[in-house]
Scaffold this motif. Structure first.
Motif, PDB file in Angstrom:
ATOM      1  N   PRO A   1      66.874 179.513  24.229  1.00  6.79           N
ATOM      2  CA  PRO A   1      66.854 179.433  23.078  1.00  6.79           C
ATOM      3  C   PRO A   1      67.527 181.011  23.065  1.00  6.79           C
ATOM      4  CG  PRO A   1      64.915 178.548  23.044  1.00  6.79           C
ATOM      5  CD  PRO A   1      64.712 178.502  24.319  1.00  6.79           C
ATOM      6  N   VAL A   2      68.857 181.254  22.361  1.00 10.45           N
ATOM      7  CA  VAL A   2      69.189 182.394  23.042  1.00 10.45           C
ATOM      8  C   VAL A   2      69.141 183.407  21.778  1.00 10.45           C
ATOM      9  CG1 VAL A   2      71.593 184.149  23.562  1.00 10.45           C
ATOM     10  CG2 VAL A   2      71.529 181.424  24.292  1.00 10.45           C
ATOM     11  N   TRP A   3      68.637 184.969  21.895  1.00 11.21           N
ATOM     12  CA  TRP A   3      67.602 185.803  20.832  1.00 11.21           C
ATOM     13  C   TRP A   3      69.052 186.783  20.699  1.00 11.21           C
ATOM     14  CZ3 TRP A   3      64.600 183.468  18.340  1.00 11.21           C
ATOM     15  CH2 TRP A   3      63.700 181.944  18.577  1.00 11.21           C
ATOM     16  N   THR A   4      69.823 186.944  21.588  1.00 10.80           N
ATOM     17  CA  THR A   4      70.310 188.124  21.407  1.00 10.80           C
ATOM     18  C   THR A   4      72.083 188.101  22.538  1.00 10.80           C
ATOM     19  OG1 THR A   4      70.625 190.575  22.913  1.00 10.80           O
ATOM     20  CG2 THR A   4      70.033 188.897  24.028  1.00 10.80           C
ATOM     21  N   GLU A   5      72.867 189.133  22.615  1.00 12.88           N
ATOM     22  CA  GLU A   5      74.289 188.394  23.126  1.00 12.88           C
ATOM     23  C   GLU A   5      74.149 188.820  23.951  1.00 12.88           C
ATOM     24  OE1 GLU A   5      77.790 188.418  21.334  1.00 12.88           O
ATOM     25  OE2 GLU A   5      76.373 188.446  20.480  1.00 12.88           O
ATOM     26  N   GLY A   6      75.146 187.865  24.279  1.00 15.14           N
ATOM     27  CA  GLY A   6      74.838 187.624  26.128  1.00 15.14           C
ATOM     28  C   GLY A   6      73.849 186.568  26.587  1.00 15.14           C
ATOM     29  N   GLY A   7      72.023 186.639  26.323  1.00 15.13           N
ATOM     30  CA  GLY A   7      71.178 185.664  26.648  1.00 15.13           C
ATOM     31  C   GLY A   7      70.973 186.039  27.363  1.00 15.13           C
ATOM     32  N   LEU A   8      71.501 187.370  28.206  1.00 16.17           N
ATOM     33  CA  LEU A   8      70.691 187.738  29.237  1.00 16.17           C
ATOM     34  C   LEU A   8      69.224 186.618  29.989  1.00 16.17           C
ATOM     35  CD1 LEU A   8      70.462 190.989  27.075  1.00 16.17           C
ATOM     36  CD2 LEU A   8      71.986 190.535  28.986  1.00 16.17           C
ATOM     37  N   PHE A   9      69.801 186.544  31.341  1.00 17.82           N
ATOM     38  CA  PHE A   9      69.192 185.356  31.829  1.00 17.82           C
ATOM     39  C   PHE A   9      68.955 186.641  33.070  1.00 17.82           C
ATOM     40  CE2 PHE A   9      68.141 182.507  35.399  1.00 17.82           C
ATOM     41  CZ  PHE A   9      68.098 181.378  35.016  1.00 17.82           C
ATOM     42  N   SER A  10      67.847 186.178  33.325  1.00 17.70           N
ATOM     43  CA  SER A  10      67.413 186.639  34.566  1.00 17.70           C
ATOM     44  C   SER A  10      66.184 185.879  35.716  1.00 17.70           C
ATOM     45  CB  SER A  10      66.046 187.810  34.542  1.00 17.70           C
ATOM     46  OG  SER A  10      66.950 188.713  33.614  1.00 17.70           O
ATOM     47  N   CYS A  11      65.808 185.572  36.346  1.00 18.25           N
ATOM     48  CA  CYS A  11      64.844 184.666  37.189  1.00 18.25           C
ATOM     49  C   CYS A  11      64.018 185.602  38.025  1.00 18.25           C
ATOM     50  CB  CYS A  11      65.784 183.851  38.069  1.00 18.25           C
ATOM     51  SG  CYS A  11      66.943 183.649  39.477  1.00 18.25           S
ATOM     52  N   GLY A  12      62.979 184.941  38.887  1.00 20.88           N
ATOM     53  CA  GLY A  12      61.997 185.431  40.106  1.00 20.88           C
ATOM     54  C   GLY A  12      60.785 184.919  39.999  1.00 20.88           C
ATOM     55  N   ASP A  13      60.010 184.653  40.824  1.00 21.28           N
ATOM     56  CA  ASP A  13      58.528 184.963  41.428  1.00 21.28           C
ATOM     57  C   ASP A  13      58.623 183.103  41.753  1.00 21.28           C
ATOM     58  OD1 ASP A  13      55.737 184.191  40.670  1.00 21.28           O
ATOM     59  OD2 ASP A  13      56.126 182.879  39.137  1.00 21.28           O
ATOM     60  N   GLY A  14      59.781 183.077  43.003  1.00 19.96           N
ATOM     61  CA  GLY A  14      59.841 181.955  43.763  1.00 19.96           C
ATOM     62  C   GLY A  14      58.332 181.413  44.492  1.00 19.96           C
ATOM     63  N   HIS A  15      58.746 179.966  44.307  1.00 23.68           N
ATOM     64  CA  HIS A  15      57.683 179.481  44.626  1.00 23.68           C
ATOM     65  C   HIS A  15      57.864 178.366  45.912  1.00 23.68           C
ATOM     66  CE1 HIS A  15      54.892 179.913  40.284  1.00 23.68           C
ATOM     67  NE2 HIS A  15      54.941 180.887  41.005  1.00 23.68           N
ATOM     68  N   GLY A  16      56.881 178.520  46.696  1.00 26.08           N
ATOM     69  CA  GLY A  16      57.664 177.231  47.649  1.00 26.08           C
ATOM     70  C   GLY A  16      56.253 176.205  47.404  1.00 26.08           C
ATOM     71  N   THR A  17      55.992 176.224  46.750  1.00 21.72           N
ATOM     72  CA  THR A  17      55.088 174.640  45.986  1.00 21.72           C
ATOM     73  C   THR A  17      53.783 175.087  45.311  1.00 21.72           C
ATOM     74  OG1 THR A  17      54.277 171.949  46.754  1.00 21.72           O
ATOM     75  CG2 THR A  17      53.592 174.278  47.668  1.00 21.72           C
ATOM     76  N   GLN A  18      53.588 174.247  44.240  1.00 25.49           N
ATOM     77  CA  GLN A  18      52.420 174.774  43.235  1.00 25.49           C
ATOM     78  C   GLN A  18      51.752 173.775  42.260  1.00 25.49           C
ATOM     79  OE1 GLN A  18      53.776 177.497  39.710  1.00 25.49           O
ATOM     80  NE2 GLN A  18      52.375 175.069  39.025  1.00 25.49           N
ATOM     81  N   GLY A  19      50.419 173.489  42.417  1.00 26.38           N
ATOM     82  CA  GLY A  19      50.063 172.613  41.749  1.00 26.38           C
ATOM     83  C   GLY A  19      50.206 172.366  40.349  1.00 26.38           C
TER      84      GLY A  19
END
Length: 311
Positions: free
Chosen positions: A188-206
């Motif tokens: 859900p978008v909460w502000t103009e433009g949405g403003l997408f970010s990413c990080g916290d890369g995982h090789g694998t996880q349970g």
């Protein structure tokens, strides 16, 4: 559709936080493809000799502000036309390793067993991109299934600057291992433009991520970002090629389960036209509630239902 690239750097990364007031580092059109580089970890997590470290990580360690504890996030990316009330569709086209190592950490007073950890520990895990395995210290080659632990838009402006650790209605530190290449996340978008970010890369996880960390590593992700003004959501959803996924995030796991279940009932009603009672029955007979993670303050539960059951 236009292709864009966004490297990780001091200028393009926010260390530890989401904030609707942070200016976008890239602006794209709805439907464009963006390839984003990410990095992960503090200086204490760096490996010994013989491993490749993205050079920008050293500069980020040296020069980036760190107003709160959290993850190193690349972004935000603004999408033209995204407005509060819309949904940002994030199709994950590709996820790739950027380095030949990851790490796993635990510490006292954290994780699912906060009082059982006698002392802090960080281990380096060599990653083999050709075999897509990680070599654990006792010799086990663990298959890799990389995904981003953190994907989110800016939270409501009234929240101000918030740590990246707790997942909430804007997404963020979801830590859902199903969100691999080929899946779609709806935010859900909460502000103009949405403003997408990413990080916290995982090789694998349970499911659970019980000791606080997965195989933490640097990843490159390719995303197609599309504004959906034909959808209304108040909480993230996702879809794989075979399943719908609804989510609940709260400090109380019971509350998480209730949130994921209620949203799955609503999804079933909208897509299959079933009554509330029939949708509730279908969830009991064919829906799977799974613990997403139990370590981020706001814990997580997700429900999965096969798409084929809805026609």
């Amino acid at each position: 559709m236009t292709d864009h690239t966004l490297p990780a750097s001091v200028e393009t990364c926010a260390w530890g936080y989401f904030d609707a007031a942070r200016a976008p580092v890239l602006t794209v059109n709805s439907g464009d493809r963006v390839t984003i580089d990410t990095v992960s970890g503090t200086a204490e997590a760096l490996p010994g000799d013989g491993f490749t470290v993205p050079p920008e990580l050293f500069d980020i360690h040296a020069r980036s502000e760190r107003p709160v504890q959290g993850h190193i996030l690349t972004g935000p990316v603004a999408v033209r036309g995204a407005r509060p009330g819309d949904v940002l569709e994030v199709f994950i086209e590709d996820v790739r390793l950027r380095q030949d190592w990851g790490y796993n950490s635990m510490r006292p007073l954290a994780g699912t067993l906060p009082y059982d950890v006698p002392e802090a520990r960080t281990i380096t895990i060599p990653l083999d991109e050709k075999r897509m395995t990680g070599r654990l210290p006792w010799g086990l080659d663990l298959p890799l299934r990389p995904f981003f632990g953190v994907m989110g838009v800016a939270p409501p402006k009234s929240w101000g600057l918030i740590p990246s650790i707790q997942p909430r209605c804007h997404g963020g530190n979801i830590d859902n291992k199903e969100l691999v290449t080929g899946t779609t996340l709806y935010l859900p978008v909460w502000t103009e433009g949405g403003l997408f970010s990413c990080g916290d890369g995982h090789g694998t996880q349970g499911d659970g991520e019980v000791c606080v960390t997965a195989i933490e590593t640097a990843l490159q992700g390719t995303f197609r970002l599309t504004v959906r003004d034909d959808m209304t959501l108040t909480f993230p959803r996702a879809a794989t090629s075979t399943h719908w996924i609804t989510m609940g995030m709260d400090p109380d796991l019971d509350r998480c389960a209730e949130m994921a279940l209620r949203d799955m009932i609503a999804l079933i009603q909208s897509k299959a036209g079933l009554s509330w009672a029939d949708a509730y029955t279908l969830c009991s007979l064919a829906g799977d509630l799974r613990i997403t993670q139990t370590v981020n303050g706001c814990k997580g539960v997700h429900m999965m239902l096969e798409k084929s059951l809805l026609g």
